[in-house]
Design a protein around this motif. Structure first.
Motif, mmCIF file in Angstrom:
data_model
loop_
_atom_site.group_PDB
_atom_site.id
_atom_site.type_symbol
_atom_site.label_atom_id
_atom_site.label_comp_id
_atom_site.label_asym_id
_atom_site.label_seq_id
_atom_site.Cartn_x
_atom_site.Cartn_y
_atom_site.Cartn_z
ATOM 1 N N ASN A 186 29.941 47.208 -58.426
ATOM 2 C CA ASN A 186 29.131 48.034 -59.309
ATOM 3 C C ASN A 186 28.671 49.277 -58.555
ATOM 4 O O ASN A 186 27.702 49.262 -57.820
ATOM 5 C CB ASN A 186 27.920 47.227 -59.796
ATOM 6 N N VAL A 187 29.424 50.356 -58.736
ATOM 7 C CA VAL A 187 29.160 51.549 -57.926
ATOM 8 C C VAL A 187 27.902 52.287 -58.366
ATOM 9 O O VAL A 187 27.311 53.016 -57.597
ATOM 10 C CB VAL A 187 30.355 52.524 -57.957
ATOM 11 N N THR A 188 27.489 52.077 -59.604
ATOM 12 C CA THR A 188 26.362 52.881 -60.094
ATOM 13 C C THR A 188 25.034 52.476 -59.467
ATOM 14 O O THR A 188 24.086 53.224 -59.517
ATOM 15 C CB THR A 188 26.238 52.755 -61.624
ATOM 16 N N THR A 189 24.965 51.291 -58.876
ATOM 17 C CA THR A 189 23.691 50.857 -58.308
ATOM 18 C C THR A 189 23.571 51.221 -56.828
ATOM 19 O O THR A 189 22.569 50.941 -56.212
ATOM 20 C CB THR A 189 23.519 49.335 -58.448
ATOM 21 N N ARG A 190 24.615 51.850 -56.284
ATOM 22 C CA ARG A 190 24.532 52.219 -54.878
ATOM 23 C C ARG A 190 23.489 53.312 -54.662
ATOM 24 O O ARG A 190 23.335 54.196 -55.482
ATOM 25 C CB ARG A 190 25.877 52.766 -54.404
ATOM 26 N N PRO A 191 22.796 53.270 -53.540
ATOM 27 C CA PRO A 191 21.841 54.330 -53.263
ATOM 28 C C PRO A 191 22.560 55.648 -53.008
ATOM 29 O O PRO A 191 23.690 55.650 -52.539
ATOM 30 C CB PRO A 191 21.117 53.848 -52.005
ATOM 31 N N ALA A 192 21.881 56.733 -53.322
ATOM 32 C CA ALA A 192 22.488 58.051 -53.199
ATOM 33 C C ALA A 192 22.413 58.546 -51.754
ATOM 34 O O ALA A 192 21.770 59.529 -51.440
ATOM 35 C CB ALA A 192 21.816 59.036 -54.148
ATOM 36 N N LEU A 193 23.028 57.806 -50.881
ATOM 37 C CA LEU A 193 23.040 58.194 -49.471
ATOM 38 C C LEU A 193 24.474 58.189 -48.978
ATOM 39 O O LEU A 193 25.242 57.290 -49.288
ATOM 40 C CB LEU A 193 22.217 57.212 -48.633
ATOM 41 N N LEU A 194 24.823 59.186 -48.214
ATOM 42 C CA LEU A 194 26.165 59.249 -47.682
ATOM 43 C C LEU A 194 26.116 59.205 -46.167
ATOM 44 O O LEU A 194 25.345 59.922 -45.540
ATOM 45 C CB LEU A 194 26.841 60.563 -48.095
ATOM 46 N N ASP A 195 26.980 58.374 -45.595
ATOM 47 C CA ASP A 195 27.175 58.406 -44.148
ATOM 48 C C ASP A 195 28.262 59.443 -43.881
ATOM 49 O O ASP A 195 29.447 59.133 -43.839
ATOM 50 C CB ASP A 195 27.588 57.018 -43.647
ATOM 51 N N ILE A 196 27.814 60.688 -43.749
ATOM 52 C CA ILE A 196 28.763 61.799 -43.725
ATOM 53 C C ILE A 196 29.688 61.732 -42.515
ATOM 54 O O ILE A 196 30.867 62.084 -42.611
ATOM 55 C CB ILE A 196 27.999 63.134 -43.801
ATOM 56 N N ALA A 197 29.174 61.259 -41.397
ATOM 57 C CA ALA A 197 30.022 61.168 -40.199
ATOM 58 C C ALA A 197 31.154 60.165 -40.431
ATOM 59 O O ALA A 197 32.312 60.417 -40.068
ATOM 60 C CB ALA A 197 29.190 60.774 -38.992
ATOM 61 N N GLY A 255 40.230 54.793 -55.475
ATOM 62 C CA GLY A 255 39.530 53.752 -54.728
ATOM 63 C C GLY A 255 38.565 54.336 -53.709
ATOM 64 O O GLY A 255 37.440 53.841 -53.542
ATOM 65 N N PHE A 256 38.978 55.388 -53.048
ATOM 66 C CA PHE A 256 38.126 56.060 -52.057
ATOM 67 C C PHE A 256 36.865 56.613 -52.725
ATOM 68 O O PHE A 256 35.740 56.398 -52.251
ATOM 69 C CB PHE A 256 38.922 57.186 -51.386
ATOM 70 N N VAL A 257 37.044 57.312 -53.841
ATOM 71 C CA VAL A 257 35.901 57.911 -54.541
ATOM 72 C C VAL A 257 34.956 56.815 -55.045
ATOM 73 O O VAL A 257 33.732 56.921 -54.907
ATOM 74 C CB VAL A 257 36.392 58.808 -55.699
ATOM 75 N N GLU A 258 35.535 55.760 -55.593
ATOM 76 C CA GLU A 258 34.688 54.696 -56.147
ATOM 77 C C GLU A 258 33.965 53.919 -55.048
ATOM 78 O O GLU A 258 32.867 53.399 -55.270
ATOM 79 C CB GLU A 258 35.524 53.772 -57.030
ATOM 80 N N SER A 259 34.574 53.854 -53.870
ATOM 81 C CA SER A 259 33.910 53.134 -52.776
ATOM 82 C C SER A 259 32.672 53.900 -52.309
ATOM 83 O O SER A 259 31.717 53.296 -51.827
ATOM 84 C CB SER A 259 34.883 52.926 -51.613
ATOM 85 N N ILE A 260 32.680 55.216 -52.462
ATOM 86 C CA ILE A 260 31.486 56.003 -52.125
ATOM 87 C C ILE A 260 30.529 55.999 -53.313
ATOM 88 O O ILE A 260 29.315 55.839 -53.142
ATOM 89 C CB ILE A 260 31.895 57.449 -51.773
ATOM 90 N N GLY A 261 31.077 56.188 -54.484
ATOM 91 C CA GLY A 261 30.272 56.162 -55.699
ATOM 92 C C GLY A 261 29.879 57.563 -56.152
ATOM 93 O O GLY A 261 29.485 58.402 -55.348
ATOM 94 N N TYR A 262 29.997 57.782 -57.435
ATOM 95 C CA TYR A 262 29.712 59.110 -57.972
ATOM 96 C C TYR A 262 28.243 59.506 -57.823
ATOM 97 O O TYR A 262 27.927 60.681 -57.671
ATOM 98 C CB TYR A 262 30.126 59.207 -59.443
ATOM 99 N N ASP A 263 27.343 58.526 -57.874
ATOM 100 C CA ASP A 263 25.926 58.883 -57.734
ATOM 101 C C ASP A 263 25.680 59.512 -56.372
ATOM 102 O O ASP A 263 25.007 60.541 -56.257
ATOM 103 C CB ASP A 263 25.045 57.638 -57.895
#
Lengths: 150, 414
Positions: free
Chosen positions: B2-13, B299-307
């Motif tokens: 469920n990608v929509t519940t992921r927090p809006a944080l990115l590990d950019i590195a 798959g890559f995009v969904e693993s990060i999540g649109y939020d």
């Protein structure tokens, strides 16, 4: 920061790009053509007036484009004045070679005047900026209305 | 997942580690890639999926009775399922593979435009379309007596919704075809409202999602769209693979676009019958490897999540607008409220090409020119702009590098 760009943007190019001396439509002209670079949207229209002996009395242009294309058009207008069409065609060929390779045949005053543009050969995507006005000029001399840099 | 519940944080590195090309240096300078709207870079997962398919199972699809062809067909058709999920399509048969968005729009212009639309009807586009959503309709207009109407854009770079509605009121518009996000202004258009207006006036609606799908979750049912197109290479996938989504009943009503193998049911000298939707629109051997790559990209995009992606890009865009606006002589085109990670700008006394060349010498890649949107350039009274566009791997530091360098570019041409 941009020291290595001084080969391309020499003072004479920045100066003529900013303040072209021949950047206007001639009041009277007997040949004209447009040049168009569809890739980047640069456009130039060249105007030429010949004297009674068939030499170019005056050349001018209207341009929308980058510093390189405007400076090239201006230096072109300056150097072709007083020359015959055949002399201009010969000079255009040498200029085109110089823009592509950095090397120009001859050491006459005309090619020396154009030599500041030789630096463009190191920037493949910008060579057409320098050659577009010449394509338009040759089209005008050949009686064609339009030229493309393609 | 469920990608929509992921927090809006990115590990950019960690994300940047997935893109081998970002370690590249240009003339001794670290690459700063700010041209993702032209084409995005590719993560390892996409590269690996394509290589793996070619090294272990490659064969043509829908033909062979052997193991390799069956595996490859499964992978190719698996992408159709992945795209259907990505767009929340009702039915996997609503997904048609094309080469890119341009081909998808041409397919609609040809098959829907010449058969479902009638001469005398109109197609309504907007003044901020990419040439890909303009030229096919001009060709349809000239070949088939279809009027082409253009909805205006406001000075802020937003769609003029009142103007759009005015152009719909005579009921002659059969199709509204509008970008979901401008590749020049970054403006996101109000797709639900556009669809509602179009349907209220008896028109179908197509969205060009080439830019939008990179930045936000697309739900074709929630939008109430009729057609939605996008291209793989802007979504971190390979070139040569694009998607047309259309309602099943529309695809059923439309004749094929291209004829050939794989799109037929039976062929005699006298006549041919068409394969079922969507295969009747997929003539010839498709972009098999590229479709497999697209599946990995999704798959890559969904693993990060649109939020998380949207939040990251909103922060980047705010930062870019603040930094660029603070440079004297820099003018940003458009100031839409709802926008994505694309910023076009001009610099006084310097042509966009010269700006791009100077930035390139510092390793900073931007686009300069008319961005395949010449009429929009004229609308804003400019010949060309420079454009910085952001991806999931773009950092604040890269935007700072752009702004710092632009300040020096300004001095160079002062």
């Amino acid at each position: 920061m941009f020291d290595d760009l001084r080969d391309l943007y020499q003072e004479v190019i920045l100066d003529h790009g900013r303040r072209p001396r021949h950047g206007s439509r001639l009041a009277a002209y007997d040949a004209s053509a447009k040049g168009d670079n569809p890739m980047c949207g640069d456009r130039v229209q060249v105007f030429v007036r010949h004297d009674e002996g068939g030499r170019i009395a005056e050349a001018g242009f209207e341009a929308r484009g980058c510093a390189i294309s405007v400076a090239s058009a201006d230096l072109m207008a300056e150097t072709v004045a007083g020359r015959t069409d055949d002399e201009v065609r010969e000079l255009a060929g040498r200029f085109r070679d110089m823009a592509r390779t950095g090397e120009a045949a001859g050491e006459d005053a005309a090619i020396e005047r154009l030599r500041p543009l030789a630096g463009v050969h190191e920037y493949p995507s910008r060579v057409k900026c320098a050659t577009l006005p010449w394509h338009a000029l040759l089209a005008a001399l050949d009686g064609k209305g339009e030229a493309s840099s393609e | 997942m469920n990608v929509t519940t992921r927090p809006a944080l990115l590990d950019i590195a960690a994300i940047r580690d997935e893109f081998p090309i970002l370690r590249q240096t240009i003339r001794g300078k670290q690459l700063v890639y700010l041209d993702s709207a032209a084409s995005a870079q590719k993560p390892r997962a996409v590269i690996a999926a394509m290589v793996q398919a070619m090294e272990s199972q490659y064969a043509n699809v829908h033909r062979g009775l052997h193991w390799m062809s069956e595996r490859t067909t499964d992978a190719y058709e698996g992408t159709r399922d992945a795209v259907a999920r990505l767009l929340n399509a009702r039915d996997r048969r609503e997904i048609v593979f094309t080469r890119n968005s341009t081909e998808a729009i041409n397919l609609v212009a040809h098959s829907f435009g010449r058969s479902v639309l009638r001469p005398g009807q109109a197609v309504l586009i907007s003044a901020m379309e990419h040439h890909s959503n303009l030229v096919p309709w001009q060709m349809l207009r000239d070949a088939h007596d279809i009027e082409l109407r253009v909805a205006p854009v406001t000075g802020a770079g937003e769609l003029d919704m009142a103007g759009l509605e005015t152009l719909l009121t005579d009921g002659r518009v059969g199709l509204v075809a509008i970008t979901h996000m401008s590749n020049v202004l970054g403006t996101c258009t109000p797709a639900e409202r556009i669809a509602a207006l179009a349907h209220a006036h008896g028109a179908r609606v197509l969205f060009d999602g080439s830019q939008a799908i990179v930045h936000r979750r697309i739900d074709v049912q929630a939008l109430d769209a009729d057609f939605y197109v996008f291209t793989g290479h802007k979504l971190y996938g390979p070139t040569g693979i694009g998607v047309l989504w259309a309602r099943h009943e529309l695809l059923e009503a439309m004749p094929p676009f291209l004829g050939g193998g794989d799109m037929i049911s039976s062929v005699t000298w006298e006549r041919s019958t068409w394969a079922e939707v969507p295969h009747k629109f997929e003539a010839g051997t498709p972009a098999i490897i590229e479709a497999i790559g697209l599946s990995a990209a999704i798959g890559f995009v969904e693993s990060i999540g649109y939020d998380a992606i949207a939040a990251h890009e909103a922060r980047l865009t705010d930062h870019a607008l603040a930094r660029l606006s603070a440079i004297e002589g820099v003018h940003v085109l458009g100031r839409a409220q709802d926008r994505g990670g694309v910023v076009s700008f001009t610099l006084d006394r310097a042509h966009a090409h010269d700006v791009a060349t100077l930035l390139d010498r510092q390793g900073i890649a931007v686009r300069a020119g008319h961005h395949c949107a010449e009429p929009l350039m004229r609308r804003f009274g400019v010949d060309s702009t420079a454009r910085a566009s952001f991806g999931v791997y773009t950092t604040h530091e890269e935007i700072d590098a752009l702004a710092d360098t632009l300040a020096r570019v300004r001095e160079f041409f002062a």
